[in-house]
Design a protein around this motif. Structure first.
Motif, mmCIF file in Angstrom:
data_model
loop_
_atom_site.group_PDB
_atom_site.id
_atom_site.type_symbol
_atom_site.label_atom_id
_atom_site.label_comp_id
_atom_site.label_asym_id
_atom_site.label_seq_id
_atom_site.Cartn_x
_atom_site.Cartn_y
_atom_site.Cartn_z
ATOM 1 N N LEU A 1 -17.967 -18.189 18.483
ATOM 2 C CA LEU A 1 -18.404 -18.697 19.568
ATOM 3 C C LEU A 1 -18.340 -19.991 20.033
ATOM 4 N N VAL A 2 -18.445 -20.923 19.057
ATOM 5 C CA VAL A 2 -18.468 -22.443 19.123
ATOM 6 C C VAL A 2 -16.794 -22.675 19.441
ATOM 7 N N ALA A 3 -15.942 -21.975 18.771
ATOM 8 C CA ALA A 3 -14.543 -22.132 19.017
ATOM 9 C C ALA A 3 -14.189 -21.716 20.431
ATOM 10 N N LEU A 4 -14.838 -20.770 20.859
ATOM 11 C CA LEU A 4 -14.515 -20.262 22.323
ATOM 12 C C LEU A 4 -15.231 -21.244 23.374
ATOM 13 N N ARG A 5 -16.186 -21.771 23.075
ATOM 14 C CA ARG A 5 -16.820 -22.586 23.939
ATOM 15 C C ARG A 5 -16.067 -24.258 24.218
ATOM 16 N N GLU A 6 -15.324 -24.400 22.726
ATOM 17 C CA GLU A 6 -14.612 -25.630 22.875
ATOM 18 C C GLU A 6 -13.232 -25.298 23.532
#
Length: 721
Positions: free
Chosen positions: A532-537
């Motif tokens: 989820l963090v990677a998608l957010r970035e």
């Protein structure tokens, strides 16, 4: 008084635009006051939700809200975040190109903006003031209001003229906001902004999710590297006193493989902006900075703040440490304390020309030293400085986690009280100590204090120990120091009971380094959280906004726990408003579904049970209840949760009830155990006309009152009751 309709509309804006189900403490009252056209003065800690207090009224009231902000970078970050929520906001400052500035003014003049952020210099120019008088304004919000006060730690001369607004626009409600201000600063702000009649709202200054740690400075680089081992790949700020220390430490951290960057006023403006932007966008993880960094940084997922050197004041320390954990998740504040740094700051203060200002700064530094050398709960000391009492030790600072040995100091406390009374309240701590130790210096002889009974009453105690005793008595509320009278020691009402009631138990003076404390983890699907963090970035880069503008860590944590796989479930996640659901919902739902289907998560899914979606039936959580939930999510038992906070298990159970009623998940079936289904069935079969006490007494399972209320809250939250 705001009508029911106004309150309902405010809740709708909160949910639809910002994605939150309930207001935090005081937010609704402040919003209602402004909706009624009244002025307000708000003291609320960083991360306490100050921004919503003016953003929602500005959206609801006719006209445009003017937000006065001290830093250009802060304006841009807040406007980006508002635009991401579908709010019509803009900023007007020197960073805009001529064409962009013209477009902003056109939108402002046509009434197309809910909010306009401006710097005080721009706002108070004759041309801009003339323009304002022709337009409909919903309100003025003065952010970082402590900048208006010369007593404040961040005084800005350009703020002083803001008091003119009250005269020019007498019918436009004004809101002043600050995250930190002692009593003198508060009164100064009210007077300068002409808000003496404004309703004052003071939230708790407590930030329970921040753990406060102080260690004796020995090998600072090694100590910092050891500390960072438990915060790998997390965002943090390290403050240093000098530019040279900033640059040296940044280079050393880079050599150890840490994505660190230096930030201070001597670095060219564009380079500073790039460092700040890289930090906001998670390209740089650790900023090493002087106090020049921070005020304009709106980054909720800063997990730690380290002070390489002692700050000049508790206000500075509070504000700087307050940049950690603004999202409410677990964070730490470490200060390395050395006497050499104190002497360095003293020398800097000696260069201040204004005698009164120098006196104020000396008092503030001494208070900071008192905090650093405290042998009582640090949170108590911190909150006590701002006039707020903490009934129980916090359980989340180094002193509480590794308590010093204590002793009965009643006799010494009696001697100290007698001395303070005999010198008649005009002398500071150092002078009191000299009298108690029997000094015959010229000043004591001149005042004839070598003749009073308490002179020499504590001659067998050295000066450092007496300093510790008196500071602890200040922290416990027996004495106060009046900064307007050269930090004179004054006895409080509580001091009347010294020697007549309970013994005075103090901590033994024991300078030295405290051990490191193991950090507790967050209960979540870590693999999904990382995805989820990677998608957010990725989405942040695509839209050219910092990642947290898409969704903050709290929202992603809840997604990783509850795994929403449709729009209805996603709407129940904190921080997901309608605009963000439309913009990002499909991408996050697709990722969560893909993760659920992957082999990597299959076993974890098989081993876990479905978490029901709970319906919020009560108000949102306050800071203490949020902390209880955070501890629960880390896997602490009821007893451990109570011990960590220094409260009773009954208190924690009451928090559990409120948490369930707020729609937040707790595994109530597991807590009640094997008898849970029996209780649920018996409640279903209970006489609908019986009282709750009658129903409880008829149960075959023995539950205490709070456990019974917990089960009732669970039934209501899952839609049974």
């Amino acid at each position: 008084m705001a009508t029911k309709k106004v309150r309902e509309q405010a809740h709708k804006v909160l949910k639809d635009s910002f994605g939150y189900d309930a207001f935090r403490p005081m937010q609704e009252e402040i919003i209602c006051a402004l909706m009624d056209g009244k002025d307000a003065f708000v003291l609320m800690p960083t991360g306490g939700g100050k921004s919503l207090c003016y953003q929602i009224p500005a959206m609801m009231r006719p006209g445009t809200g003017i937000v006065v902000s001290p830093l250009i970078s802060l304006m841009k970050d807040q406007v980006d975040a508002l635009n991401a929520c579908g709010v019509k906001a803009a900023y007007y400052n020197s960073s805009l190109k001529a064409a962009d500035a013209k477009e902003v003014l056109e939108r402002f003049e046509s009434g197309d903006l809910d909010m306009l952020y401006v710097a005080p210099e721009r706002l108070l120019s004759k041309v801009f003031l003339a323009k304002l008088q022709k337009l409909e304004l919903s309100m003025f919000a003065i952010d970082e209001a402590h900048c208006v006060s010369q007593w404040g730690h961040d005084f800005r001369p350009e703020y002083v003229r803001l008091g003119e607004l009250r005269e020019i626009f007498p019918d436009v409600p004004m809101l002043a906001l600050t995250a930190t201000a002692d009593e003198h600063t508060r009164e100064d702000i009210s007077e300068r902004l002409k808000l003496e009649k404004a309703q004052r709202f003071t939230a708790s200054f407590d930030r329970p999710n921040i753990r406060y740690l102080v260690a004796e400075k020995r090998q600072p680089l090694t100590q910092i590297l050891q500390f960072l081992e438990s915060w790998q790949n997390c965002s943090g700020v390290i403050y240093c006193l000098s530019r040279k220390r900033v640059e040296d430490l940044a280079v050393n951290l880079q050599r150890h493989g840490i994505r660190a960057a230096a930030y201070h006023a001597g670095i060219p403006g564009r380079s500073r902006e790039k460092v700040q932007d890289d930090f906001l966008r998670d390209r740089v993880k650790v900023i090493v900075a002087t106090i020049a960094f921070g005020m304009g940084v709106d980054k909720p997922n800063v997990r730690f703040v380290i002070h390489h050197d002692i700050p000049k004041s508790i206000e500075s320390y509070y504000q700087e440490t307050g940049r950690a954990g603004r999202d409410g998740l677990e964070s730490e504040a470490l200060m390395l304390y050395g006497s050499g740094d104190v002497n360095l700051v003293r020398r800097l203060i000696e260069n201040v020309e204004n005698i009164d200002q120098r006196r104020v700064e000396v008092h503030k530094l001494n208070s900071m030293v008192g905090f650093s050398e405290a042998l009582t709960c640090r949170r108590r000391v911190l909150l006590g400085y701002f006039g707020e009492a903490l009934d129980e030790p916090c359980g989340n600072c180094d002193v509480c986690l590794d308590p010093p040995k204590t002793y009965d100091a009643t006799e010494l406390a009696v001697a100290a009280l007698q001395c303070v009374r005999e010198v008649k309240g005009h002398f500071g701590m150092g002078y009191i100590i000299d009298v108690l130790r029997g000094s015959n210096n010229a000043r004591i002889k001149e005042n004839k204090h070598d003749k009073i009974k308490s002179h020499g009453a504590g001659a067998d105690i050295n000066a450092d120990e007496w300093t510790s005793i008196l500071r602890q008595m200040v922290h416990h509320g027996y004495f106060m120091q009046d900064v307007s009278k050269r930090a004179a020691m004054l006895a409080t009402k509580k001091a009347e009971f010294i020697g007549a009631g309970e013994p005075i138990i103090l901590a033994k003076y024991q300078p030295g380094i405290r051990r490191q404390f193991k950090r507790l983890g967050m209960a979540r699907d870590e693999l999904l959280f990382k995805k989820l963090v990677a998608l957010r970035e990725e989405l942040g880069e695509k839209e050219d906004v910092p990642p947290h503008v898409v969704f903050n860590d709290v929202t992603l944590t809840e997604m990783s726990q509850r795994k929403p796989d449709n729009d209805k479930a996603m709407r129940l996640i904190s921080g997901v408003g309608e605009h963000k659901l439309e913009a990002y919902g499909d991408a996050f739902i697709a990722l969560i579904k893909k993760h659920g289907d992957s082999k990597a998560s299959k076993k974890a899914k098989d081993d876990s049970k479905d978490i029901p979606m709970l319906i919020a039936k009560g108000p949102g959580l306050n800071e203490t209840q949020t902390y209880t939930l955070a501890l629960y999510r880390k896997g602490l038992t009821l007893a451990e949760n109570a011990a960590q906070q220094g409260v009773s298990e009954t208190t924690v159970l009451k928090h559990y009830v409120t948490i369930i009623r707020a729609g937040q998940y707790l595994d109530v079936p597991a807590y009640i155990g094997k008898d849970f289904e029996t209780v649920m069935n018996e409640l279903t079969d209970a006489d609908p006309y019986a009282s709750l006490s009658e129903i409880k007494s008829d149960l075959s399972v023995d539950l205490n009152n709070e456990e019974f209320r917990l089960v009732l809250a669970w039934r209501e939250a899952i839609g049974v009751a």
